[in-house]
Motif scaffolding. Structure first.
Motif, short mmCIF file in Angstrom:
data_model
loop_
_atom_site.label_atom_id
_atom_site.label_comp_id
_atom_site.label_asym_id
_atom_site.label_seq_id
_atom_site.Cartn_x
_atom_site.Cartn_y
_atom_site.Cartn_z
N LEU A 3 0.72 -1.27 -0.03
CA LEU A 3 0.08 -0.41 -0.24
C LEU A 3 1.07 1.53 0.19
N ALA A 4 2.02 0.96 0.77
CA ALA A 4 3.14 2.58 0.91
C ALA A 4 3.49 2.44 -0.65
N HIS A 5 3.53 1.66 -0.95
CA HIS A 5 3.99 1.59 -2.93
C HIS A 5 2.88 2.20 -3.30
N GLY A 6 1.99 2.41 -3.32
CA GLY A 6 0.91 2.96 -3.84
C GLY A 6 1.32 4.46 -4.15
N VAL A 7 1.14 4.44 -2.95
CA VAL A 7 0.81 5.75 -1.57
C VAL A 7 1.98 6.62 -2.36
N ALA A 8 2.98 5.80 -2.88
CA ALA A 8 4.10 7.06 -3.38
C ALA A 8 4.22 7.27 -4.69
N THR A 9 3.06 6.18 -5.62
CA THR A 9 2.81 5.88 -7.07
C THR A 9 1.75 7.61 -7.11
N ALA A 10 0.78 7.39 -6.44
CA ALA A 10 -0.57 8.74 -6.47
C ALA A 10 -0.01 10.33 -6.29
N SER A 11 1.31 9.90 -5.60
CA SER A 11 1.94 10.93 -4.92
C SER A 11 2.53 12.01 -6.25
N GLU A 12 3.16 10.44 -6.61
CA GLU A 12 4.42 11.09 -7.85
C GLU A 12 3.23 11.86 -8.83
N PHE A 13 2.17 11.40 -9.28
CA PHE A 13 1.24 11.82 -10.32
C PHE A 13 0.66 13.11 -9.55
N ALA A 14 0.18 12.73 -8.30
CA ALA A 14 0.00 14.36 -7.77
C ALA A 14 1.03 15.28 -7.74
N ASP A 15 1.81 15.62 -7.67
CA ASP A 15 2.48 16.51 -7.87
C ASP A 15 3.89 16.69 -8.44
N GLY A 16 4.43 14.96 -8.40
CA GLY A 16 5.96 14.42 -9.27
C GLY A 16 6.63 14.93 -7.58
N GLN A 17 6.55 15.38 -6.66
CA GLN A 17 7.89 15.74 -5.76
C GLN A 17 7.00 14.82 -4.06
#
Length: 203
Positions: A157-171
């Motif tokens: 799930l944390a792997h998914g959180v990182a991906t989702a945040s990267e999609f949001a702003d890349g930072q």
């Protein structure tokens, strides 16, 4: 048992130079960076690279061993200074942020959470998975985490959180918000969905 022969000085220099360049190239281009380009930039032939690292995963593991060890050690540092639930959330935040900052790290961590966590994983990933298990066990004992949540599930799930945040702003600016939403759902009773309503057929 036959012991491995120590590397010659020139072989050791090639090995260390390959690791240094690999970390730079993976940071620039991600885990799919050209291995031939890494060899060229390190000033060695492709054959030399493959003698040291038979495949891409072996090179990724060697390039990020120190970072993975630091992540595992950080889990224990946080466990000593914060309550179990807070320590788990802070560690997950640092883990997610690291996978965004260090391109290629996400692919390596992904290998630790495949097949339900039963498949062999790179040795450097095993230390991170063990660290997650310790934090999860403490958080469950404290009541900060559902008793049915497994460490490998939380890492996935944390792997998914990182991906989702990267999609949001890349930072990674949304990591803490997404982790808060995730942990709110994982804190509830197992027989209730995250929204708080009882599951069908239950009181």
């Amino acid at each position: 048992m036959t012991q491995a022969r120590p590397m010659r000085a020139d072989a050791r220099r090639n090995y260390e130079r390959l690791l240094r360049v690999a970390a730079e190239v993976f940071a620039e281009h991600g885990e799919n960076a050209s291995l031939d380009d890494i060899a060229r930039r390190a000033g060695v032939g492709s054959g030399t690279l493959y003698r040291h690292f038979p495949n891409r995963l072996a090179l990724l593991e060697a390039a990020y061993t120190d970072r993975m060890a630091a992540l595992a050690a950080r889990a224990d540092e946080l466990a000593r200074s914060l309550p179990p639930g807070a320590a788990l959330v802070e560690w997950l935040n640092e883990l997610c942020a690291g996978t965004i900052r260090v391109r290629g790290l996400k692919a390596l961590l992904g290998s630790a959470v495949m097949d339900g966590g039963t498949a062999p994983v790179p040795a450097c990933c095993a230390s991170v998975r063990d660290a997650a298990a310790r934090l999860v066990a403490a958080a469950r004992a404290e009541g900060a985490l559902r008793a049915d949540v497994e460490p490998v599930e939380l890492l996935r799930l944390a792997h998914g959180v990182a991906t989702a945040s990267e999609f949001a702003d890349g930072q990674g600016g949304q990591i803490r918000r997404y982790l808060a939403l995730l942990m709110e759902g994982l804190h509830g009773r197992p027989d209730r969905p995250a929204g708080g309503r009882p599951a069908r057929g239950r009181p």
